[in-house]
Motif scaffolding. Structure first.
Motif, PDB file in Angstrom:
ATOM      1  N   LEU A 184       9.997 -75.992 -79.000  1.00 47.57           N
ATOM      2  CA  LEU A 184       8.798 -76.292 -78.210  1.00 47.57           C
ATOM      3  C   LEU A 184       7.844 -75.102 -78.182  1.00 47.57           C
ATOM      4  O   LEU A 184       6.618 -75.272 -78.260  1.00 47.57           O
ATOM      5  N   ASP A 185       8.390 -73.892 -78.088  1.00 45.96           N
ATOM      6  CA  ASP A 185       7.543 -72.701 -78.137  1.00 45.96           C
ATOM      7  C   ASP A 185       6.807 -72.620 -79.473  1.00 45.96           C
ATOM      8  O   ASP A 185       5.609 -72.306 -79.530  1.00 45.96           O
ATOM      9  N   GLN A 186       7.524 -72.914 -80.564  1.00 46.04           N
ATOM     10  CA  GLN A 186       6.920 -72.861 -81.898  1.00 46.04           C
ATOM     11  C   GLN A 186       5.893 -73.981 -82.101  1.00 46.04           C
ATOM     12  O   GLN A 186       4.890 -73.790 -82.786  1.00 46.04           O
ATOM     13  N   LEU A 187       6.152 -75.142 -81.489  1.00 47.30           N
ATOM     14  CA  LEU A 187       5.180 -76.233 -81.577  1.00 47.30           C
ATOM     15  C   LEU A 187       3.892 -75.872 -80.846  1.00 47.30           C
ATOM     16  O   LEU A 187       2.801 -76.279 -81.268  1.00 47.30           O
ATOM     17  N   THR A 188       4.016 -75.113 -79.758  1.00 39.23           N
ATOM     18  CA  THR A 188       2.824 -74.640 -79.050  1.00 39.23           C
ATOM     19  C   THR A 188       1.975 -73.767 -79.970  1.00 39.23           C
ATOM     20  O   THR A 188       0.744 -73.903 -80.029  1.00 39.23           O
ATOM     21  N   VAL A 189       2.636 -72.888 -80.716  1.00 39.42           N
ATOM     22  CA  VAL A 189       1.927 -72.031 -81.677  1.00 39.42           C
ATOM     23  C   VAL A 189       1.319 -72.882 -82.793  1.00 39.42           C
ATOM     24  O   VAL A 189       0.171 -72.679 -83.201  1.00 39.42           O
ATOM     25  N   LEU A 190       2.104 -73.855 -83.286  1.00 33.92           N
ATOM     26  CA  LEU A 190       1.637 -74.724 -84.364  1.00 33.92           C
ATOM     27  C   LEU A 190       0.423 -75.530 -83.927  1.00 33.92           C
ATOM     28  O   LEU A 190      -0.489 -75.798 -84.721  1.00 33.92           O
ATOM     29  N   ASN A 191       0.401 -75.914 -82.658  1.00 31.80           N
ATOM     30  CA  ASN A 191      -0.723 -76.683 -82.132  1.00 31.80           C
ATOM     31  C   ASN A 191      -1.994 -75.845 -82.080  1.00 31.80           C
ATOM     32  O   ASN A 191      -3.101 -76.371 -82.230  1.00 31.80           O
ATOM     33  N   GLU A 192      -1.839 -74.536 -81.866  1.00 32.72           N
ATOM     34  CA  GLU A 192      -3.001 -73.649 -81.842  1.00 32.72           C
ATOM     35  C   GLU A 192      -3.541 -73.407 -83.253  1.00 32.72           C
ATOM     36  O   GLU A 192      -4.759 -73.365 -83.459  1.00 32.72           O
ATOM     37  N   TRP A 193      -2.621 -73.238 -84.209  1.00 32.42           N
ATOM     38  CA  TRP A 193      -3.048 -73.064 -85.602  1.00 32.42           C
ATOM     39  C   TRP A 193      -1.899 -73.402 -86.538  1.00 32.42           C
ATOM     40  O   TRP A 193      -0.859 -72.746 -86.530  1.00 32.42           O
ATOM     41  N   ASP A 194      -2.095 -74.459 -87.311  1.00 37.26           N
ATOM     42  CA  ASP A 194      -1.109 -74.867 -88.312  1.00 37.26           C
ATOM     43  C   ASP A 194      -1.590 -74.376 -89.668  1.00 37.26           C
ATOM     44  O   ASP A 194      -2.635 -74.830 -90.156  1.00 37.26           O
ATOM     45  N   PRO A 195      -0.862 -73.444 -90.297  1.00 39.02           N
ATOM     46  CA  PRO A 195      -1.310 -72.925 -91.594  1.00 39.02           C
ATOM     47  C   PRO A 195      -1.430 -73.992 -92.667  1.00 39.02           C
ATOM     48  O   PRO A 195      -2.156 -73.803 -93.649  1.00 39.02           O
ATOM     49  N   GLU A 196      -0.739 -75.124 -92.486  1.00 34.94           N
ATOM     50  CA  GLU A 196      -0.841 -76.203 -93.469  1.00 34.94           C
ATOM     51  C   GLU A 196      -1.908 -77.224 -93.094  1.00 34.94           C
ATOM     52  O   GLU A 196      -2.110 -78.219 -93.789  1.00 34.94           O
ATOM     53  N   GLY A 197      -2.554 -77.004 -91.952  1.00 39.51           N
ATOM     54  CA  GLY A 197      -3.718 -77.815 -91.592  1.00 39.51           C
ATOM     55  C   GLY A 197      -3.431 -79.210 -91.072  1.00 39.51           C
ATOM     56  O   GLY A 197      -4.358 -80.026 -90.974  1.00 39.51           O
ATOM     57  N   LEU A 198      -2.190 -79.509 -90.719  1.00 43.83           N
ATOM     58  CA  LEU A 198      -1.865 -80.865 -90.269  1.00 43.83           C
ATOM     59  C   LEU A 198      -1.938 -81.039 -88.764  1.00 43.83           C
ATOM     60  O   LEU A 198      -2.516 -82.005 -88.255  1.00 43.83           O
ATOM     61  N   PHE A 199      -1.330 -80.120 -88.010  1.00 39.65           N
ATOM     62  CA  PHE A 199      -1.066 -80.375 -86.595  1.00 39.65           C
ATOM     63  C   PHE A 199      -1.927 -79.567 -85.628  1.00 39.65           C
ATOM     64  O   PHE A 199      -1.733 -79.672 -84.419  1.00 39.65           O
ATOM     65  N   THR A 200      -2.866 -78.795 -86.111  1.00 44.05           N
ATOM     66  CA  THR A 200      -3.728 -78.020 -85.221  1.00 44.05           C
ATOM     67  C   THR A 200      -4.442 -78.949 -84.244  1.00 44.05           C
ATOM     68  O   THR A 200      -5.181 -79.846 -84.647  1.00 44.05           O
TER      69      THR A 200
END
Length: 486
Positions: free
Chosen positions: A292-308
């Motif tokens: 969940l912590d990592q998903l929070t980071v992924l939501n802020e910026w997804d390097p693959e451009g999918l989940f930001t």
């Protein structure tokens, strides 16, 4: 059985039949040519699989015999007894082949996972997570903790993206898991790569909504994040981003993006049959908090451009199967971000067993609820008497927490058919594993209740009447709701 496989087997049966009837050589040659053409089409369009080995072998044998008979000078002195013996031999071969070819191809099929019932197409993406601050007992050579996660999500298909290719069934993870559980060589499951799913790799997240709620999934002991692929697709099709986690503490087999493969070093039957089995469950719960912590980071910026910006971090649920159900309960106790949980045929361990829960919970159980017969108990490290005591405890705990131990709305769905593995994709591997039930109907019922439950407690929709009434459908399942607060 696939199209060209079925036709190829039929042609070989006709080919054998021509020998038993002593048909003209031209007929045998024609059958030979037809078989060769079909074999070529089968290999090119469908691909080799070991279940067809008898057919492949017979093609070679009959080709040799056909040409030997064609070029051999006819023996006019051949007696009637010899001809009769040859007919009987080919008739016997015909019977043996019909069984030896049809049975493997039918009982170990190339399957298509059920089509999801939701309105969204389903996308899928895998991610490699690394936490430098945590060590990992499963990977002692690594400084930090590694996890592989699989994400299914509502997808957007644009008309200019062609062609759309659905992903193959994850045979590498399944083959590795089966090797761990049953010491079965991986090549035995190589055919799973021909299985079809309904997921599209790394396609765009749907723009129908700004953000989508999250469901975490925890696999069973000694299993894989891919164990309930069809269920993940179903939930994603209804508008959830579903994240399945490989728990490295007991995942059977994990393959990392750099090609490394990690097979569990644990005993496949070393599961601890105690209520106080909190160490591993808590470690799994820590995995979920980390994810969940990592998903929070992924939501802020997804390097693959999918989940930001696509993850709704305020609407989160969790579910799990077997030991994953235990993990769902523990995570609900440990992490306040999770709103509701579902335990699919798993036991409750400490400290949940004593403390209970303050948030909604659903039990989905088999009527035999983790029972083992005496033969199965022999593979464990405990005596039949110890197991009976443990089994009695977990049944009483489930009933107690449904009635009063969980101090929020609680639901219980009990299936009167199938077994512990019916809740996963395991029965799709062979009709022999379905135990006489319609496994697609089984999953439809289970998923219908899960979707209704999360729609209310995670999406905050009006409660579905399905959750408010007790149902009996041909004794297939029993359902009961225990509304403890409005």
């Amino acid at each position: 059985m696939r199209l060209f496989e079925g036709i190829l087997i039929f042609v070989h049966i006709a080919w054998l039949f021509s020998f038993s009837l002593r048909a003209d050589a031209k007929i045998k040659i024609s059958a030979n040519i037809a078989a060769f053409a079909l074999l070529t089409l089968h290999m090119a369009a469908e691909g080799y699989r070991w279940q067809m080995a008898v057919t492949y072998t017979l093609f070679v044998v009959l080709t040799v015999v056909t040409f030997m008979l064609y070029f051999r000078r006819k023996d006019k002195t051949e007696n009637r007894k010899k001809r009769k013996a040859q007919k009987l031999l080919f008739a016997l071969l015909l019977i043996l082949y019909a069984f030896g070819s049809v049975a493997p191809a039918t009982l170990i099929p190339v399957f298509q996972l059920p089509k999801p019932t939701g309105s969204f197409e389903v996308g899928m993406s895998s991610r490699h997570l690394l936490e430098e601050s945590r060590t990992n007992a499963a990977l002692p050579e690594r400084v930090g903790k590694e996890l592989m996660i699989q994400i299914w999500y509502p997808a957007e298909i644009n008309d200019d993206i062609q062609p759309i290719r659905y992903q193959s069934f994850p045979y590498a993870e399944w083959a590795g898991t089966m090797e761990f559980l049953f010491s079965t060589p991986r090549f035995f499951f190589d055919y799973l790569k021909y299985g079809r799913t309904n997921s599209i790799q790394d396609i765009a997240v749907s723009n129908q909504q700004d953000r989508y709620p999250i469901l975490l999934f925890s696999h069973g002991f000694g299993s894989t994040r891919m164990q309930s692929f069809s269920q993940m697709e179903e939930l994603a099709s209804h508008g959830y981003i579903v994240v399945s986690v490989d728990h490295m503490i007991d995942a059977a087999f994990t393959q990392f993006p750099d090609g490394r493969e990690v097979m569990s070093k644990a005993d496949a039957y070393s599961y601890s049959f105690t209520i106080e089995d909190e160490r591993n469950v808590r470690a799994r719960s820590e995995d979920m908090t980390f994810v969940l912590d990592q998903l929070t980071v992924l939501n802020e910026w997804d390097p693959e451009g999918l989940f930001t910006g696509k993850l709704d971090m305020e609407r989160i649920g969790i579910l799990g199967h077997s030991y994953g159900g235990s993990t769902a309960a523990q995570s609900l106790l440990d992490d306040a971000r999770i709103l509701a949980g579902v335990n699919i045929d798993g036991p409750l361990h400490e400290p949940v067993a004593s403390k209970g829960l303050e948030r909604p919970f659903m039990f989905i159980l088999n009527k035999d609820y983790l029972d083992l017969d005496d033969e199965e108990i022999k593979y464990t490290s405990i005596t039949p008497e110890q197991f009976r005591q443990y089994h009695s405890q977990i049944k009483k705990l489930a009933d107690y927490h449904f009635r009063e131990g969980i101090r929020a709305d609680t639901y219980q769905l009990i299936f009167n058919a199938g077994d512990h593995y019916s809740f996963s994709d395991f029965p799709f591997l062979s009709p022999l594993l379905s135990k006489g039930i319609d496994i697609e109907e089984f999953h439809q019922v289970m998923n219908r209740y899960i979707v209704a439950y999360f729609n209310h407690y995670v999406m905050n929709e009006e409660i579905d009447p399905l959750l408010l009434k007790e149902e009996h459908v041909n004794q297939f399942y029993d359902y009961e709701a225990n509304k403890k607060r409005n």
